[in-house]
Design an enzyme around this catalytic site. Structure first.
Site, mmCIF file in Angstrom:
data_model
loop_
_atom_site.group_PDB
_atom_site.id
_atom_site.type_symbol
_atom_site.label_atom_id
_atom_site.label_comp_id
_atom_site.label_asym_id
_atom_site.label_seq_id
_atom_site.Cartn_x
_atom_site.Cartn_y
_atom_site.Cartn_z
ATOM 1 N N GLY A 14 -14.182 4.255 -3.317
ATOM 2 C CA GLY A 14 -14.875 4.073 -2.045
ATOM 3 C C GLY A 14 -16.057 3.128 -2.193
ATOM 4 O O GLY A 14 -16.312 2.265 -1.346
ATOM 5 N N SER A 128 -3.782 -0.473 -3.422
ATOM 6 C CA SER A 128 -3.440 -0.554 -4.838
ATOM 7 C C SER A 128 -4.281 -1.593 -5.543
ATOM 8 O O SER A 128 -4.672 -2.597 -4.964
ATOM 9 C CB SER A 128 -1.964 -0.918 -5.023
ATOM 10 O OG SER A 128 -1.681 -1.047 -6.399
ATOM 11 N N LYS A 182 3.252 2.663 -0.178
ATOM 12 C CA LYS A 182 2.411 2.825 -1.372
ATOM 13 C C LYS A 182 3.051 3.812 -2.354
ATOM 14 O O LYS A 182 3.004 3.614 -3.569
ATOM 15 C CB LYS A 182 1.009 3.305 -0.985
ATOM 16 C CG LYS A 182 0.101 3.628 -2.188
ATOM 17 C CD LYS A 182 -0.244 2.386 -2.976
ATOM 18 C CE LYS A 182 -0.674 2.560 -4.418
ATOM 19 N NZ LYS A 182 -1.577 3.569 -4.811
ATOM 20 N N HIS A 185 5.718 1.969 -4.075
ATOM 21 C CA HIS A 185 5.026 1.073 -5.013
ATOM 22 C C HIS A 185 4.724 1.819 -6.315
ATOM 23 O O HIS A 185 4.972 1.327 -7.412
ATOM 24 C CB HIS A 185 3.729 0.551 -4.378
ATOM 25 C CG HIS A 185 2.771 -0.075 -5.366
ATOM 26 N ND1 HIS A 185 1.972 0.670 -6.216
ATOM 27 C CD2 HIS A 185 2.506 -1.364 -5.655
ATOM 28 C CE1 HIS A 185 1.260 -0.127 -6.979
ATOM 29 N NE2 HIS A 185 1.558 -1.374 -6.659
ATOM 30 N N ASN A 186 4.199 3.017 -6.184
ATOM 31 C CA ASN A 186 3.857 3.775 -7.387
ATOM 32 C C ASN A 186 5.099 4.183 -8.162
ATOM 33 O O ASN A 186 5.089 4.190 -9.396
ATOM 34 C CB ASN A 186 3.026 5.008 -7.024
ATOM 35 C CG ASN A 186 1.569 4.656 -6.792
ATOM 36 O OD1 ASN A 186 1.256 3.543 -6.404
ATOM 37 N ND2 ASN A 186 0.680 5.603 -7.017
ATOM 38 N N GLU A 189 6.021 1.312 -10.031
ATOM 39 C CA GLU A 189 5.025 1.216 -11.118
ATOM 40 C C GLU A 189 5.443 2.113 -12.294
ATOM 41 O O GLU A 189 5.374 1.695 -13.461
ATOM 42 C CB GLU A 189 3.664 1.635 -10.548
ATOM 43 C CG GLU A 189 2.517 1.763 -11.525
ATOM 44 C CD GLU A 189 1.252 2.290 -10.827
ATOM 45 O OE1 GLU A 189 0.821 1.712 -9.808
ATOM 46 O OE2 GLU A 189 0.686 3.304 -11.293
HETATM 47 C C1 6PG Z 1 -2.550 1.713 -7.846
HETATM 48 C C2 6PG Z 1 -2.096 2.896 -8.687
HETATM 49 C C3 6PG Z 1 -2.905 4.112 -8.465
HETATM 50 C C4 6PG Z 1 -2.378 5.345 -9.213
HETATM 51 C C5 6PG Z 1 -2.594 5.279 -10.670
HETATM 52 C C6 6PG Z 1 -2.308 6.555 -11.435
HETATM 53 O O1 6PG Z 1 -1.677 1.212 -7.169
HETATM 54 O O2 6PG Z 1 -3.700 1.308 -7.912
HETATM 55 O O3 6PG Z 1 -0.773 3.185 -8.339
HETATM 56 O O4 6PG Z 1 -2.869 4.364 -7.099
HETATM 57 O O5 6PG Z 1 -3.038 6.444 -8.736
HETATM 58 O O6 6PG Z 1 -1.811 4.254 -11.181
HETATM 59 O O7 6PG Z 1 -1.085 7.112 -11.152
HETATM 60 P P1 6PG Z 1 -0.490 8.269 -12.083
HETATM 61 O O8 6PG Z 1 -1.610 9.139 -12.503
HETATM 62 O O9 6PG Z 1 0.490 9.022 -11.235
HETATM 63 O O10 6PG Z 1 0.145 7.573 -13.228
#
Ligand code: 6PG
Length: 476
Positions: A14, A128, A182, A185-186, A189
């Site tokens: 924030g 993100s 999002k 996206h994760n 990721e």
């Molecule tokens: C982002 C990330 C973030 C996420 C962390 C940890 O896009 O900036 O996705 O939002 O919270 O990467 O995720 P985990 O703890 O589930 O690995």
């Protein structure tokens, strides 16, 4: 009232979002439940732009121009509902509440509906890029009403990362669409990181190389098709020596991967929608497996010699095989992720633009990568593309990579080096392109034990075989 936008919840995300807004010329109202954070933000960064600090939520709300735009940046879950409970009575119809936390999209849909009844816009927004992204330009994925985006768009597009002059922010779709995107996206990721980790592990086993040497390989890959933020930081982490022991950092970290749950949500929702996001699922389960330390210790003792010795004859060929297998597996993971977004968009009636989504992931976010430009082109050229694997650029990479992909997965299996995401991506590819799948046998078994019926290849209709009777076929 002078502030154009407000931020409540001034933990690091924030705080950095508020600073980013102020640095971009917006007057930012700031508030935090415990006022020390508000004070320290203004004391340490007050010279970066125009902040309007408030110690009470009422003063914070009163300091905002109408219609108000308020970013809530608190921990996802109950804290969000608690803040909304206090905030909503202070607001007036037309005001906009933006939840930038990692909320579950179903919660966002519920909150959007509840706030709509008060005439308020609730905008679940995926953000993100971590702390750095929040400060210097994240990828921003706002859901909510189109009307709210008329106010928020110019602000968010200004503070977002920019790629080729295009902001990494666009309106994703109504209610929970932003948080859904999002979430996926994760999930991607997770898959991307698991694939990278497997590639590292294979290189380490196949080459008997140390992390620093493998860092150089990743550094090289980052100058080509695989160029991405995650590959870049992989080189960085692998090359890092532990300060206390001087050993490679990756060798002193416990090999138990944690998660906050967004990958799990992605898999749970994909199961509901019936979308095979096998790469993301393998990645999520690989993290769970890594955490089962006791089982692992017991199995390690019992099956110590179950693998076969592995030596690589030609280093360069092997490294190139792993690179191609990584690229092909990564393409599968992204293809599955985009299938998932398309399915979610249909299910919840969001009208999400897949090319547009790829566009705003090109910068700012954790999965930013050179090849997202290719994904954007693929879906812009053909929005109804059945799978990303068929777009020419991707089809070429996958076809060219197949022999390498098979060698790497087969070598890993023989040596006993786990490569679940590599193997499952290859299996997905082979299943998709198979002439016939053994699903026909599954149907036969279901019909045999439970009269679940089946369809025939040669005639329309639904059929059942009288397995316990004279084995004739009847129309069901
Ligand atoms: C982002 C990330 C973030 C996420 C962390 C940890 O896009 O900036 O996705 O939002 O919270 O990467 O995720 P985990 O703890 O589930 O690995």
């Amino acid at each position: 009232p002078t502030a154009q936008i407000g931020v409540t919840g001034l933990a690091v995300m924030g705080r950095n979002l508020a600073r980013n807004l102020a640095r971009n010329g917006f007057t930012v109202a700031v508030h935090n439940r415990s006022p020390e954070r508000t004070r320290s933000l203004v004391a340490e960064h007050g010279d970066e732009g125009a902040f309007v600090p408030s110690e009470s939520l009422a003063d914070f709300v009163a300091s905002l121009e109408r219609p108000r735009a308020i970013v809530v940046m608190v921990k996802a879950g109950d804290p969000t509902d608690a803040v909304l409970g206090e905030l909503v009575p202070l607001l007036e119809p037309g005001d906009i509440v933006v939840d930038c936390g990692n909320a579950h999209f179903a919660d966002t849909r519920r909150r959007e509906e509840a706030l709509r009844e008060h005439g308020l816009h609730f905008v679940g927004t995926g953000v993100s890029g971590g702390e750095e992204g929040a400060l210097h330009g994240p990828s921003i994925m706002p859901g909510g009403s189109a009307e709210s985006y008329r106010k928020l768009g110019p602000i968010f597009e200004r503070i977002a990362a920019q790629v080729d002059g295009v902001p990494c922010c666009r309106h994703i779709g109504p209610d929970g669409a932003g948080h859904f995107v999002k979430m996926v996206h994760n999930g991607i990721e997770y898959a991307d990181m698991q694939l990278i980790a497997e590639a590292y592990d294979l290189l380490r086993a196949g080459l008997s190389a140390g992390p620093a040497e493998i860092a150089e390989i990743f550094r090289g890959w980052n100058t080509g098709e695989l160029e991405s933020f995650l590959i870049e930081i992989t080189a960085d982490v692998l090359a890092h020596p532990d300060a206390a022991t001087g050993r490679p950092f990756v060798d002193v970290v416990r090999d138990e991967a944690e998660q906050k749950g967004t990958g799990r949500w992605t898999v749970q929702n994909a199961l509901d929608l019936g979308i095979p996001i096998t790469g993301i699922a393998e990645a999520t389960f690989a993290r769970s497996l890594s955490g089962h330390a006791e089982q692992r210790a017991a199995a390690r003792r019992a099956f110590a010699d179950a693998g076969q010795p592995w030596w690589v004859e030609n280093r360069d060929t092997f490294v190139e095989d792993v690179r191609r297998a990584l690229l092909a597996s990564k393409i599968v993971a992204y293809a599955q992720g985009f299938d998932h977004i398309r399915a979610g968009s249909r299910e919840y009636d969001w009208g999400i633009d897949l090319g547009g989504t790829a566009t705003i992931w090109r910068g700012g976010c954790i999965i930013r990568a050179r090849f997202l430009d290719r994904i954007r082109e693929a879906y812009d050229a053909r929005p109804d593309l059945p799978t990303l694997l068929l777009a020419p650029w991707f089809a070429d990479r996958v076809s060219d990579g197949v022999p390498s992909w098979r060698r790497v997965v087969a070598d890993a299996a023989r040596a006993g080096v786990p490569a679940p995401a590599f193997a499952s991506s290859l299996a997905y590819f082979d299943a998709l392109r198979a002439e016939r799948l053994p699903a026909a046998l599954i149907q036969g078994l279901r019909d045999n034990f439970g009269a679940h019926t089946y369809h025939r290849v040669d005639r329309e209709g639904t059929f059942h075989t009288l397995w316990a009777g004279d084995r004739s076929e009847v129309s069901a």
